[in-house]
Every structure is written in structure tokens, then in C-alpha cells.
Motif scaffolding. Structure first.
Motif, short mmCIF file in Angstrom:
data_model
loop_
_atom_site.label_atom_id
_atom_site.label_comp_id
_atom_site.label_asym_id
_atom_site.label_seq_id
_atom_site.Cartn_x
_atom_site.Cartn_y
_atom_site.Cartn_z
N ASP A 1 49.00 47.73 40.66
CA ASP A 1 48.70 46.46 41.19
C ASP A 1 48.59 45.40 39.86
O ASP A 1 48.22 44.35 40.19
CB ASP A 1 47.26 46.60 42.00
CG ASP A 1 47.65 46.96 43.30
OD1 ASP A 1 48.51 47.69 43.45
OD2 ASP A 1 47.25 46.34 44.43
N SER B 1 45.16 41.79 40.88
CA SER B 1 44.45 43.03 40.63
C SER B 1 42.83 42.51 41.10
O SER B 1 42.03 43.47 41.63
CB SER B 1 44.59 43.60 39.38
OG SER B 1 45.91 44.00 39.23
N CYS C 1 43.25 45.30 34.04
CA CYS C 1 43.88 45.27 35.36
C CYS C 1 44.07 46.89 35.70
O CYS C 1 43.82 47.37 36.74
CB CYS C 1 44.81 44.54 35.52
SG CYS C 1 44.74 43.00 35.18
N HIS D 1 42.95 48.74 39.22
CA HIS D 1 43.56 49.38 40.10
C HIS D 1 43.59 50.92 40.33
O HIS D 1 43.53 51.48 41.27
CB HIS D 1 45.21 48.85 39.45
CG HIS D 1 46.00 49.94 40.25
ND1 HIS D 1 46.62 49.97 41.47
CD2 HIS D 1 47.16 51.08 39.58
CE1 HIS D 1 47.69 50.68 41.74
NE2 HIS D 1 47.84 51.36 40.85
#
Length: 1566
Positions: free
Chosen positions: A87, A642, A605, A609
Motif C-alpha cells: 500500500d 498508506s 509506510c 502496510h
């Protein structure tokens, strides 16, 4: 249900198939009910009538509420485990945009030709398809299965819902391919389509095509491919010279109206390729060259609609003042000393084991005491008693694994206390680590000689067999020091570390990799380190005693700044979660926050995720304690989704929206901006929805019209306390941007890096930047630091970052961000083809511009068709959304891209592998036609006609000396009697048989160097008489009839030739068929026999049996052979005296040869021409009865035949004959013969020279030991009808210099069909010389001499006595001036009399053999050689003392390729291609429907095959400004070569189009 009101039967087939697949997934339990409904709704959405929604893109800066609808959409999505989605680059809006863009393309229905791949080349082993969340797993069995040449592989079963590549084929073309042979289609594992109903279009096209001869050409590839098969002369499709020049022989093939042969799958694909190329390119190319001297590159005209910045000049943005706090320490070490003494029991660091459980906790007391111990050891205990190895200010490498933060902390603070400068680097795992040599560059530039590490880490380092640590490539010699407590010395009571107040000396060096991969060290001063900690404390509101969870790498960047430095300053308890733990348990950091009630978490991020993917495993976790969730890569525009998705999942677990704090950082400027922790209830920060098109032009535009190309970015908060920020143009001088312009963020602050250590030059451009205003005046005197971040300042002084300089791709003046392209590629569904986290995007410079390349790792279970479909969709998506063409898209097997230590893709190493041809892709798609828009304009030929400028005055044309040259006069030969009495060869032989009967004229050697046959004058004469008698008796031959001579190279051939002359008939010398390859070689023999209307065949017993064998009957009709006479079995009795004296004009023999263009040409050589030619050679080479020459070439046509059969009889010298095929069993035969017989003059072919160069080049020492000495060789002449192959002759000279070969001995002869010998390097002429020629002017049919840096060299050859040449414009037929490129015309007593043709077309005879200049000297008759060249007056002197006129041969007109109005010589392109990669053995080029096709033989392993495609495309584009249309990779020995060593390009072309090459890979460049 979503499908209410939708008629399922009316849906498109592929939608129905996808619905069926969904039902199957649900029934098998692969998908939840909720997921099933969501996907089904999405599939049916386009077919349900619904009300239009509100257009989001009309908002620019909008409140956080905007993401609410996004979150709702996300909440409806089901989260499936397994880490299949990454993501970081995930955005539903963007995915929808990509799907919309692709839907547009679908309507256009453009069929792309799928590459042809030999099935066995890439057999991927099946492996487990699930990937753990780090998306770097999977192993690949790279051993490719060996090919079995003749096995036909059955096609895979094609399930009805899989779209076969052939079903994309344009229908009108498809009909034409259906008749292609099933086996050839299926052997490539493809699905054969059904006959299409609309084949009528094709049938109509066929009705208009000419079908003259549809027999397939003889197949040269049927021989076992690995070794180049026997050299065969192969005319293409029965083409005989006799058609006018310019009539292409391709008309002989069965063609459609578009010029595509019907019966071939290859040509269907080429037609598809042509269809794709018919689409207009985006900047349309201008029409024509207006002038030859125009610059090479087409400069794109500025587009008037390009958006330009309109705002006012930006004002520098100031951060809040840095507060002064009374108890802040004077230096960071002082803070550690304070906590170590006063809060010794307070926890500083908790490390986790591989399962995510706490392993140990380091208290502040322990950290302080161990650091002091290490500092003492470093300063006092490393050397012997008296010497001090480390002094304050020395640099020391810190080599610690990510799993051991405690040891690193002790080492780092120990160095600070010892006042040595730590340089943290990654642990080297092997010599082949990505970027390992660049780390060596860093250590070298920092002057590091000592490395600190832990005992466990030291044991794990790669060692030599003797147990020493390996010397890594590019690294300086290091002394390794283990820092475990047991090896440290406790300092004496009175020793205290020196802690000065922070100053500007370097405190530590942080490594940084540039875009090119160079690793540099950013030095951070002690005061900058302290100030940075203070400003982070103020911005993040850190309090004493807080708990912080750090998932980042603690050796650099945010992980170091927050988790190691600021943490100690504020007595924070850091919990370090290493990368290995995250791979095993992605939720571990969330669990640590929950267990320790952490106030701050430091993540990327990726970590958000992964936690989201596995959050179902934990129901009862709470993130309510977090006041700050710092997102380290929040500056990446794709981090928005995200953050939103993570908030959406964890809001129910107590996560507050205001705690998410993205920040922007860089190694040089350190922290640039960070979002401050929000107050509950306060309005959330802003978002910006920007136009990608605007961004590519460097301006900020609200996206209103096209939501497909929008980018949503979030702010990264405000500038750091105490800092000043500007935005300047990223290229050129640092000029301040306007308010609506994207630029590079530059920072002035005490808390930034100070320099690149040891690199003062680069430092100045980065750390000492003074911004200027629009008029170029500096705005002040304070220096700023470039951050490498691109962004702008939004309302309320919020900072927005849209990308990084290092991810910037500048294509045709527009900026594209690598991350944006990755996001678009990943939004192309389905992503079951590639791994999401393993995509590299970079640009390579080809032909004066950057070209975008995408490389991704392919899943092992992805099929060829899936991959190709995904690749073509990515092309279309990027083209639609970013308006930029992809140059190359490559898929490599899983786990083969170079990785960074934390699992990302190492971009610069990937790029280098791509450029070096070491990437080994399993699928590749090149699209140069789309993205190369700066090619030169096609040339329009100027109208021809002799204008007033071409006036001739004396010997000048338009002010230049006429380009003509001549050999010396033939004059009168010393032996007047011989000339008067014995004018013809037959008379010369009879005279020699009487006057010097026992003089040996010929000696034939076998492979052992033993003479197996000799012929004295009288023996040759008597044998010729017997053959003449046999012809008259057995063959009933009449005077003037043609007789075919079919002999292996030897003395029998010579005797048969003179026998024919005695009998008054015309010999036609033909190369015998190869017994192992009759199918390929016998048709050529048959064709020459038919064309020459031979009345009889003279041959040996062995060959006669072959001609009448069953094998021969399979290739030709053996019942219609003319009379065959076997000359092995002639009667012993004395034959009757038969001699029919010739006349000057009578034909002596016919010379048949197959040109490289596949044209079979026979020329008539008269008795007068033979005598003149022999006389000319005698004079040039000084041949007398006492001389010996050695001949190692094929005696079947041209000058080779003259030297083998005629010259000795005329001049009386002895010829030592070495059949070239004997060299196959004894490579050194020719060279050892030269040495043994002390030969002064030798003649060979290029194939012989190449054989010796490749086979003996490395064995010169061995030859020397055997006593081979070539110092006797005065001239070694290569006999050829082509441009001199300089590279080969130079290599030969250099290699055999060691065995005495003189560098000036090697030269080349030149002949053509109209005159067999125009040039031959003699013994008295000047040395051969070279001239460097400008490539560009050659393409324009002119020639300019340029300095030595030019690419192409030409070699002049000496003109034979009695020969005159002139350079003529082939169109106007007027003479050209000195140094001008034109056709070589020749006038000489030994010109051929004309073509021997079954058509008897007289106009062609006159045109080629008896043509006149259009002005100047209209009386002389010239013959046209069909070769381009130029004459140039050199500084060398000839025998008479005049300056010498040299002839330079450029290439055959018939062979040249006309592309884009310019003329190219295949050999030039082939030379470039062969240099492109070490695995290219040989290459050949030809054109097909205006596409350039390059065929390359692969001498490496088959996994290199696809590496060659981009390299070949690059080199041809760079050096020749041409786009390659098709690249074909084949086995060694596939390119057919004739007996003279020349490539048969047209035969290759026919084999390719008839699908007979069995290629390893065929790439169709888009």
C-alpha cells in the motif's frame, strides 16, 4: 445485489468469464462472501445506470474530511493476508484512473505482436507463490533447460477464458497467418487461431500479388547449428542477374499488397508491428531535411500550451525560533554523562530477538560505563605500549547488524567520547553485494583504516580459506576491532573522557547513495548534531522518560536522529524493532506500542502496510497511548493512501487521526520539515490534488479536468525550528521559484550536514548554495544546503513534497517522478504477474535524451501471455496518465534484482546491470518507436540533373579535380616473343610444355602439409589433351558449348579447365555440393547448370555417384542431368591431337557467383580479358618462373579462380595450393606452409584469415616453438569483392606480429562482377593507408574526412596496371570531384564482356558494361562496378614520383539499406552491433517493409539472449540514428555465409520470413 437490472447474457464475454472465476473462488473458499460481493459489484458497476458523483478534483486545498469517503471505500474492502499488496503505492483513486485510461485504449483495439521465444529458454521452476510481507522472497532456478533442436513442443492447453495472444491479432492480418505450418506455429508454444470469417480481405489482397516462384529457398539452417556449417553459396529463390538494378529480388516472393509474404507467422507479427507504428507519435516529426548540414537531433519546438508559472517570486520561509532551555546540555556526550550518573537504572534501549520478544535492556548507567570503557580502549589500548593508533578526529567504520542495536549504541557513543568520527555502514555479506565497491569508495574518501564490530558479526563476515576476512572489492585495507565488553579495558580511576562544548568539528559521518550509485559521506558537526536534537525535541515536544518504538534503521537518517541521538538527550526509552523481526512478525511494532504504552513510534509506510495486512491476528491491541506516529517517508506523495488506510483500520484500536506526523528529510539537510503532533479536535491539515501534467512541467496546477492524471499529496508540516527555507530551480543556477512553481527545497540551519567528507568539489554545489532572484542577483550572503527534495510551500506555510531529485527522470524537457510511474504500473490489474515491492524505475541516456526503463521481478507462476499482456497494459497506462513513452519494460526472474540491506531494490546497480547486459530478463518489451521523437528528419532527395554548377573545366568539376585514378601502364612485357606468339593461355601452356616441360607449376597439399599432387607443365598439358578428347568423344561437344566443372579444390580442376579450352568449349566452374548437406547445396548447383545451359558435366567418380544418389533425388530431379563425364577414368592410350585455337573476343570461361544479396550472377570473360588480367597480375606482383606463391582460398569464382587456375600457366611461377577445408582439421596448415617454403607472396580469403585469428590468435607461442616464422612474407593479400574488413586484417597483423609477420604485409584486393580484379596490393606500390570518414556525411551520399576520433576507417588498395577508375554520380552519371562519394566505374582491357543471362536483356548489358559519362569524356566506355567509393590524392608518391591517387571502397550499392531517405551500409551497423555485448558472435541486418531487422548470433548462454535486445537497440540508435524494428537472437552458425566469407543477408531474410531460423528469441520493438 449489485447486478439487479443487469442482463448477464448481454455482458462482454471477458466479464462473464471473470464472474465465473469469482463464483469458483467463492465455492472453493478462496474469498469471503463480503469480498466476493465487493468484486462482483465492481465488475458490474460499468453496466449499471447510476447518478454522477461529485467531482473531487475541483478541490485544491481541502480539509481532511475529503479522505472520509476514501476511508469508507477502504472499509468496504476486505483485507486478505499474505502481503500481496504494497500500500505504499496503493491509491483507489489512482487505480480507478488507470483502469479508465486502459479502457480507452481497449476501444482502440491495437494488437501488439508478442515476442517469439524458444520454449526451453526460460523454464521457471514452480515455487510457492505466497510471498512473505517483505516482498523479497522466492527463489529461482536459473538453470535453463538445454534446447533439443528438433523437438516440437506441444502447445499448452488453452483454457477458454484465457485470452491467447494471437486473438489480439488484427483480423485482416490474421487470415493470412492461418495457413502457416502447424508445426512451426506450435513449436513456439502458441495457440493457433481459427480461420477468421473476414479472410476475404486477404484473398482480395492476394488477387493482386504477383506469384512468380513460391518455392522455399534452400534451407541453410538444417545443419547442426553450434558450429558454422559448411560455407554454401545460396542464391535466393532462383534470382539470376539480368533484371535491371533496383528491381528488388523480393518481388519473387509470394506477397500481399503490403509486401508481407503470406505463408509465415513471422510476417503476421511484423504486420501487427507495422499497424502499431501507424499510430501518430506525439510530437509529430517534421517532414524533410532542408539542408544536409542540418544538426543531427530534431529539436522539439516549444509547445505554446505548456503551462508556465504565473505567481510572484517566493519569499524565504522561517521556522519558529529555537527555544533556549536552561538545562540543555552543552554537548550530546554531556547528556549521556548526566543520565549515566543520575539516572543509571533508567532504561535506554530494549532490543528484540527474532520472535519479537525482548532480548535485553540497556540502562543509561550501562550505556555510559561501556561507552567510556570503549573510548579508553580506542585511545590507549589498540597499539603497542608507546604508539597510539587512533587520534581524535580519525574516522572509524562501525559495522553492526540491524539485530544488535545495543552494540551499535555503545560503539557510537564510545567514538563520540574518544573524539574519533564514527562512519556507520552496512554489514558486507559477500563480494557480490549490491553497491559493495561504492561503500569502498566511501571508506577511501573518508580515510577509514579501522572497523569496529561485534564478535558475532566478525564470525559471520566472509573469510578467505586461511581464515582472514575477505578483501572486498574497492575497499581499503581495514584493521578489525571487536567491541564486546569482555575485550574492553576498564579505565583507571583518574581517566575521564574529554567532553568539550559542541563545536564545528565533525561528530559523525552518515553515508548517502547518489542517483548514480556513488556512496558519499555527509559529515555532521558536533554543534549541528546537538542543534538538530534540540530542534527535534522542540518540534516533536519530546519529554524526559517517554517511550519510543523505532522500526527504522538505527545507523542513519531518522532512525539515528530520533532513536539514538535525540532519545539520549531526552532520556527516552527506545524499543528497537529490527527488520528481521518485521519480516517474521509484521505486527510486532504495534504490539510493542501496546505493551509499553509507547508515546511515539517511528515507522515507514511499509510498516503501516504490513501491520494492516496482519492486524486480524490481534484483536485486543490499543494504540491510544500514541501521541505521535512519525512516518519517515511521509514526503513520498504515495504515502497518503498508506496513512489513510492505516488510520481506517486502527482508529477502532484507539489511534487518533491527529497523531499521524509525516516528515521530510534528507542526509544533507537532515530534518527539513515535520508535522507537529495535533491537538484533539483541531482541524486536520490540508491535502492538495495536483495535475500530473502540470507537475511534469514543474508548475502547480489544480486538477480540474482530467481526474485520471491527478496526484493527491499531503503536507509534511512546517519548517524546523530555527531554520530558513527557500525553493529554487532544480537545474541551473539556484534561482528562486515562483509561488506556483515546483523546485528544490534548500535549507539554512545550524542543524544540517556540513560537507561531503573528503570531496570538496561536490560539497560546494550542495552545502554552499546562495539563492539568486530572477535577475541573477544573490538575495543575501547566508549559504543554504540543497535537500534533494522537490516541493512547494502551500497556504499557512505548510510544506508539500512531490518527489526527490534522485527519482527525477527528465524526458524531453519534462520531469517525471519514478515513484509516480511505479504507482501507475502497480495500479494495472491484475498484479499476479509481478511482485509489488520489487520494481525499479530509472532512465538511461540514449540518443541525446533520457529514456524511461522499468524493471520488475516476475512471479514464477506467471505465464508468458499474462506477462506480455500486463506489460502492454503498463505501457498504455503510463502513456495515458503521464504522457511519456516507456523505452523498455523488462521482467526478471524472482529474487534476481540487486537488493539494498533493508530489502528494497538497489536502483543504480539494477541500471548498471541493464547497461552492461547482465540483467538476464525473462521477458522484455522495447518501445523505441513511441518514445524516440528527436530523430533527424527524413531526407528528401534533391532533384537530379546536370545543372550549370557542374560545368567541367579541363580536369575540374565545379572547382575540384575530377575523382579518377589509374594503375601504371601495362606497357610491353620484357618477353616480347611470348606476347607475340602465345597470346592466349592455351598457347602459353603448350609453349611451356615444350620449352620447360618438367617445371613444376602446381603443388597440392593435404591437412598434414604433405604434397599429395603436383603438376609439371607437360603433365598438365597431356592431361588437358586427354580431357579434350573425352569431351569430343563421350560428350559430343561442339565449339562454344558450355561445360560445367564440378571438382573439389585441386589439380584436377585446373586440368579440366584447360581441357575445355583445348576442345574449344566454355568451362563453367561450380562449387561441388556438400555431401553432408545436399538439401541446401545441390539446388544451387542445379540452378547454375540450368542457367548456363551446360551441355556436359566434368567431375570425379565420387561426385558423379553423389549426383545420381537417392539423397540427391530428394532435392533435385536427377534424371535430367546433362551428360556426366568422370575424368578419373580416362583411357591410357595417347589421345588424338585436338586443339581449337581461340580468338580474342571468344568467351574463355563463365564466372558464376552468388552475391551477398542472394543474386546469382554469371559474367562472360573473353580470352583477351584473361590474358590482360594475367599480365596485369604478373606485373603488379612481379611473378616469374623462379617464384613460389601460396594460395589458400576457394577456386570457384572471381580473382580466387584466376590465381588458382590461370596465373601460374601465364607467368610460370609455382603455386602451392592449400584447400581451405583442410584448415578445419589442421588450423596452422597455411601459416606453417608459408614458413616451411619461405613464401614471399600469399593469397587467402577472409574466412581463412578469420579462422586463423580466432583459432590460433592465442597460440602464437606454440607456433613459435614449432619454428613457424613469417618474416619471409612480403605480401599477404585477402581476395574479396567487398569493402576491406579492417578490424579483421588489423587483428591478424597484430596477433601474428610475434611470429615475424610484418605489419605492412597484409592488404586486400578488390574486384567486382564487371571486373574481377580492380585493385591488388603489389610489391612496389606505397603502403596501404587509412582515412577516417564522417559517418553522417556517408549516409547523405557524400564523404567528409575528419580527425581520428571518427568511427569509421577506410583502407585504400592499389589499382592494377592497365586499370582506370572514375567516381561517378550514379543518378546523373556525371563525374564527381576528388573526395566525393559515388559509384566506382572501371575501364580496363580485362573488364568482363557482359552478363551471361537466360533473359538476354541487352539494355542491362549496355548499362553495366558499356556505359558512358553524361558529360566530360563521352567517348570512353566504362563498366559500372555497383560499389560506392571515393578517390583521394594522398601524400604518398608512386613509382614515377607523382602524388598517388588512392581508391577507397565503401560498400556495394545493392547491399545498401535506404532508410528515412538516407543510405546505410549493413557492415557499419553490424560492426556496431557486434561491439554491443560480449555474447554477440556475429550479426547481420536487413530491412523488411521499412523496418530494420537485426539478427545476432548468441555465443553465450541462452539466459543472455534477452539482455542483447536493449543493447542492440541502443547502439544502433546512438551510432546510426535508426530504430531497430525487430531483434532476432539465434544460435551460432545460423547466419549463412558464402565461400568468400560474405554474409548472405537476403537468404537470411527469406529464412526469417519463412520461419525457418528456430530463433532463441524474437523481439518486436514497438
Amino acid at each position: 445485489m449489485a447486478d439487479r437490472g443487469v442482463d448477464l447474457s448481454a455482458l462482454p464475454k471477458e466479464v462473464r468469464d471473470q464472474l465465473a472465476e469469482l463464483d469458483l473462488e467463492l465455492s472453493e473458499g478462496d474469498i469471503t462472501q463480503k469480498g466476493y460481493e465487493k468484486k462482483r459489484t465492481k465488475l458490474l458497476a460499468p453496466y449499471i445506470i447510476h447518478t454522477p458523483g461529485k467531482n473531487l478534483s475541483s478541490l485544491f486545498f481541502c480539509s481532511e474530511n475529503l479522505s472520509h469517503s476514501y476511508r469508507e471505500r477502504r472499509s468496504r474492502r476486505t483485507h486478505r493476508g499474505g502481503g500481496t499488496r504494497d500500500d505504499r503505492y496503493r491509491s483507489d483513486i489512482h487505480t480507478e484512473a488507470v483502469q479508465a485510461a486502459l479502457a480507452k485504449h481497449k476501444e482502440e483495439k491495437m494488437a501488439l505482436p508478442m515476442p517469439t521465444k524458444r520454449r526451453s529458454t526460460y523454464v521457471q521452476s514452480p515455487i510457492e507463490t505466497r510471498t512473505p510481507p517483505d516482498s523479497s522472497s522466492g527463489s529461482e532456478d536459473e538453470t535453463s533447460v538445454r534446447r533439443q533442436s528438433s523437438v516440437v513442443i506441444p502447445p499448452p492447453a488453452v483454457s477458454p477464458n484465457l485470452q491467447s495472444p494471437d486473438s489480439w491479432i488484427n483480423h485482416s492480418v490474421q487470415g493470412s497467418s492461418t495457413s502457416s505450418s502447424a508445426s512451426s506455429t506450435l513449436s513456439h508454444g502458441e495457440y493457433q487461431p481459427h480461420e477468421q470469417p473476414n479472410t476475404a480481405a486477404v484473398t482480395g489482397m492476394l488477387a493482386h500479388s504477383r506469384i512468380e516462384n513460391s518455392a522455399p529457398p534452400p534451407d541453410v539452417t538444417a545443419v547442426a547449428p553450434p558450429a558454422r556449417g559448411p560455407r554454401v553459396d545460396l542464391p535466393s529463390n532462383a534470382v539470376v542477374r539480368g533484371m535491371s538494378r533496383g528491381h528488388s529480388r523480393s518481388s519473387m516472393m509470394m506477397e500481399t499488397a503490403d509486401g508481407v509474404p503470406v505463408n509465415s507467422r513471422v510476417s503476421t507479427k511484423i504486420q501487427q508491428l507495422l499497424n502499431t507504428l501507424k499510430r501518430p507519435k506525439r510530437p509529430p516529426l517534421s517532414e524533410f531535411f532542408t539542408d544536409d548540414a542540418e544538426e543531427i537531433v530534431e529539436v522539439p519546438q516549444p509547445d505554446p500550451n505548456t503551462p508556465k508559472p504565473e505567481g510572484r517570486q517566493i519569499m524565504p520561509v522561517k521556522g519558529e525560533p529555537l527555544g533556549v532551555v536552561s538545562n540543555w546540555p552543552p554537548a550530546l556526550q554531556a547528556a549521556l554523562a548526566r543520565w549515566g550518573a543520575s539516572q543509571g537504572k533508567s532504561p535506554a534501549l530494549t532490543a528484540l530477538d527474532i520472535t519479537g520478544k525482548p532480548l535485553y535492556t540497556l540502562t543509561y548507567g550501562k550505556l555510559w560505563s561501556r561507552s567510556v570503557k570503549l573510548a579508553y580502549t580506542l585511545l590507549n589500548k589498540l597499539g603497542t605500549k608507546n604508539e597510539q593508533i587512533l587520534k581524535p578526529g580519525d574516522r572509524v567504520a562501525l559495522v553492526y547488524p540491524n539485530s544488535d542495536p545495543g552494540m551499535f549504541w555503545v560503539a557510537f557513543y564510545g567514538c563520540l567520547l574518544a573524539e574519533v568520527i564514527p562512519v556507520p555502514i552496512e554489514v558486507p555479506l559477500s563480494r557480490k553485494d549490491a553497491g559493495i565497491s561504492q561503500v569502498g569508495f566511501l571508506l577511501g574518501s573518508c580515510g577509514v583504516g579501522l572497523a569496529l564490530t561485534s564478535e558475532i558479526c566478525l564470525k559471520g563476515l566472509p573469510k578467505t580459506p586461511t581464515g582472514e576476512i575477505l578483501q572486498f572489492k574497492g575497499w581499503p585495507r581495514l584493521k578489525w576491532v571487536v567491541t564486546d565488553s569482555k575485550y574492553l579495558t576498564k579505565p583507571s580511576k583518574d581517566w575521564q573522557p574529554h567532553i568539550p562544548t559542541a563545536n564545528t568539528d565533525p561528530a559523525y559521518i552518515e553515508y548517502k547513495a547518489s542517483k548514480e550509485g556513488t556512496v558519499m559521506g555527509v559529515a555532521v558537526s558536533k554543534v549541528a548534531m546537538l542543534t538538530h536534537c534540540q530542534s527535534l525535541t522542540q518540534a516533536c515536544n519530546y519529554c524526559e522518560g517517554e517511550t519510543l518504538v523505532n522500526v527504522l534503521d538505527f545507523k542513519k537518517d531518522m532512525g539515528l536522529w530520533h532513536g539514538v541521538l535525540t532519545a539520549v538527550m531526552n532520556r527516552i526509552h527506545t524499543i528497537s524493532v529490527p527488520y528481521a523481526v518485521m519480516k517474521a512478525c509484521p505486527l510486532s511494532w504495534v504490539q510493542r506500542v501496546h505493551i509499553h504504552k509507547a508515546r511515539v513510534a517511528l515507522v515507514k509506510c511499509r510498516d503501516l502496510h504490513w501491520a494492516m495486512m496482519s492486524h486480524r491476528d490481534q484483536r485486543d491491541i490499543s494504540l491510544a497511548s500514541l501521541r505521535m506516529l512519525i512516518v519517515a517517508d511521509g514526503a513520498n506523495p504515495w504515502s497518503v493512501s498508506s496513512c489513510d488506510a492505516f488510520l481506517n483500520v486502527f482508529q477502532s484500536h484507539g489511534l487518533k487521526p491527529e497523531v499521524i506526523c509525516p516528515c521530510a528529510t534528507s542526509p544533507e539537510a537532515m530534518t527539513v520539515a515535520i508535522r507537529r503532533p495535533g491537538v484533539p479536535g483541531a482541524p486536520l491539515p490540508a491535502r492538495a490534488i495536483l495535475s500530473l501534467t502540470g507537475l511534469s512541467h514543474g508548475v502547480i496546477r489544480v486538477n480540474t479536468e482530467d481526474k485520471n492524471s491527478a496526484l493527491t499529496v499531503q503536507d509534511v508540516g512546517h519548517v524546523m525550528p530555527g531554520a530558513l527555507m527557500c525553493i529554487v530551480k532544480p537545474d541551473g543556477p539556484p534561482q528562486l521559484c515562483k509561488t506556483d512553481e515546483i523546485g528544490e527545497i534548500i535549507i539554512n540551519s545550524r542543524a544540517g550536514g556540513t560537507m561531503y567528507y573528503g570531496l570538496p568539489g561536490v560539497t560546494k554545489n550542495t552545502f554552499e548554495v546562495i539563492p539568486v532572484n530572477a535577475s541573477g542577483v544573490p538575495i543575501g550572503e547566508i549559504p543554504f544546503v540543497r535537500s534533494g527534495l522537490l516541493g512547494f510551500v502551500g497556504p499557512g506555510s505548510l510544506i508539500f513534497v512531490v518527489g526527490k531529485i534522485e527519482g527525477l527522470l527528465m524526458v524531453s524537457g519534462r520531469r517525471h517522478n519514478a515513484d509516480d510511474l511505479v504507482a501507475t504500473a502497480l495500479a494495472v490489474e491484475p498484479v499476479k504477474t509481478v511482485y509489488r515491492g520489487r520494481i525499479a524505475v530509472f532512465s538511461v541516456t540514449v540518443f541525446y535524451d533520457e529514456r524511461v526503463v522499468i524493471v520488475a521481478e516476475q512471479r514464477p507462476d506467471a505465464s508468458e501471455e499474462d506477462s506480455f499482456q500486463w506489460m502492454s497494459r503498463v505501457l498504455q497506462a503510463i502513456d495515458s496518465i503521464h504522457q511519456v513513452g516507456l523505452y523498455c519494460l523488462a521482467l526478471v526472474p524472482a529474487n534476481t534484482l540487486p537488493k539494498t540491506p533493508l530489502g528494497g531494490i538497489h536502483i543504480s546497480d539494477t541500471k548498471q546491470s541493464f547497461l552492461d547486459g547482465n540483467l538476464h530478463p525473462c521477458n522484455i518489451l522495447m518501445c523505441p518507436h513511441t518514445c524516440v521523437t528527436n530523430l533527424p528528419k527524413p531526407r528528401q532527395k534533391q532533384p537530379v540533373g546536370v545543372g550549370p554548377a557542374s560545368v567541367m573545366v579541363g580536369n575540374l568539376v565545379a572547382g575540384k579535380r575530377i575523382a579518377q585514378a589509374a594503375g601504371r601502364d601495362l606497357g610491353m612485357i620484357e618477353d616480347q616473343d611470348l606476347v607475340r606468339k602465345h597470346q592466349y593461355l592455351t598457347e602459353a601452356l603448350q609453349w611451356r610444355a615444350q620449352t620447360d616441360a618438367d617445371h613444376v607449376l602446381y603443388v597440392l597439399l593435404n591437412a598434414k602439409g604433405v604434397a599429395v599432387g603436383t603438376a609439371t607443365c607437360v603433365q598438365l598439358h597431356k592431361r588437358a589433351e586427354k580431357i579434350a578428347a573425352a569431351l569430343t568423344e563421350k560428350g559430343s561437344i561442339n565449339t562454344g558449348e558450355n561445360v560445367v566443372l564440378l571438382y573439389p579444390p585441386g589439380i584436377d580442376l585446373i586440368a579440366a579447365f584447360y581441357g575445355c579450352l583445348y576442345a574449344g568449349c566454355v568451362p563453367v566452374n561450380v562449387r561441388p555440393p556438400h555431401p553432408q548437406n545436399l538439401a541446401a547445396t545441390l539446388p544451387t548447383v542445379r540452378m547454375i547448370i540450368d542457367v548456363s545451359k551446360a551441355a556436359c558435366i566434368l567431375t570425379t567418380q565420387n561426385l558423379m555417384r553423389i549426383l545420381r544418389s537417392k539423397d540427391a533425388a530428394a532435392s533435385v530431379n536427377i534424371k535430367t542431368w546433362p551428360t556426366i563425364i568422370d575424368t578419373d577414368d580416362l583411357p591410357r592410350r595417347r589421345p588424338p591431337q585436338i586443339y581449337k585455337p581461340p580468338t580474342a573476343e571468344m568467351i574463355a570461361y563463365l564466372d558464376f557467383s552468388v552475391s551477398t544479396t542472394g543474386m546469382l550472377t554469371g559474367v562472360k570473360i573473353s580470352h583477351a580479358a584473361v590474358s590482360a588480367l594475367c599480365r596485369s597480375i604478373k606485373l603488379q606482383c612481379e611473378l616469374y618462373s623462379s617464384r613460389q606463391i601460396a594460395i589458400c582460398l576457394d577456386p570457384y569464382c572471381g580473382l580466387g579462380f584466376v590465381l588458382w587456375c590461370l596465373a601460374s600457366v601465364y607467368s610460370g611461377h609455382q603455386s602451392i595450393l592449400i584447400p581451405p577445408f583442410e584448415l578445419e582439421s589442421c588450423l596452422s596448415l597455411w601459416l606453417s606452409t608459408l614458413s616451411q617454403y619461405r613464401i614471399r607472396d600469399t593469397f587467402c580469403s577472409y574466412s581463412v584469415m578469420e579462422l586463423c585469428t580466432k583459432g590460433l590468435g592465442t597460440q602464437t607461442e606454440l607456433l613459435k616453438a614449432r619454428g613457424v616464422n613469417l618474416s619471409c612474407v612480403r605480401s599477404c593479400v585477402v581476395i574479396a569483392e567487398e569493402r576491406p574488413r579492417l578490424a579483421l586484417t588489423h587483428s591478424f597483423s597484430k596477433l601474428f606480429k610475434d611470429v615475424g609477420l610484418s605489419s605492412r604485409a597484409v592488404s586486400t584486393a578488390f574486384g567486382s562482377r564487371v571486373n574481377l580484379a580492380i585493385c591488388l596490393q603489389g610489391t612496389t606500390g606505397p603502403d596501404p593507408c587509412t582515412v577516417y570518414v564522417d559517418m553522417k556525411s556517408l549516409r547523405h551520399d557524400s564523404h567528409t574526412q575528419i580527425p581520428k576520433c571518427a568511427l569509421y576507417v577506410y583502407f585504400y588498395i592499389q589499382i592494377l596496371p592497365g586499370v582506370r577508375v572514375i567516381i561517378v554520380n550514379p543518378e546523373t552519371r556525371g563525374p564527381l570531384g576528388d573526395s566525393h562519394l559515388g559509384e566506382i566505374w572501371v575501364n580496363s582491357p580485362h573488364n568482363a564482356s557482359g552478363y551471361y543471362t537466360i533473359y538476354g536483356e541487352e539494355s542491362l548489358q549496355a548499362d553495366h558494361f558499356n556505359t558512358k559519362l553524361s558529360f566530360g569524356d563521352p567517348q570512353t566506355l566504362w563498366a559500372r562496378t555497383g560499389y560506392l567509393g571515393f578517390v583521394k590524392r594522398t601524400d604518398l608518391l608512386d613509382a614515377s614520383g607523382d602524388r598517388h591517387d588512392a581508391l577507397f571502397v565503401v560498400g556495394s550499392l545493392d547491399e545498401t539499406l535506404e532508410l528515412r531517405g538516407l543510405r546505410y551500409h549493413p557492415i557499419d551497423i553490424e560492426t556496431s552491433v557486434s561491439r554491443a555485448h560480449r555474447s554477440i558472435a556475429e550479426s547481420a541486418v536487413f530491412t523488411w517493409t521499412n523496418l530494420l531487422v537485426v539478427v545476432s548470433e548468441l555465443c553465450g548462454s541462452e539466459q543472455d539472449a534477452l539482455d542483447l535486445v536493449p543493447l542492440i537497440t541502443n547502439v544502433v540508435l546512438e551510432e546510426h540514428h535508426l530504430i531497430v524494428g525487430v531483434v532476432v537472437i539465434v544460435d551460432p552458425g545460423v547466419i549463412p555465409i558464402n565461400s568468400r566469407g560474405e554474409k548472405q543477408r537476403m537468404h537470411l531474410r527469406d529464412s526469417f520470413l519463412a520461419d525457418q531460423l528456430d530463433p532463441i528469441y524474437v523481439a518486436y520493438n514497438m
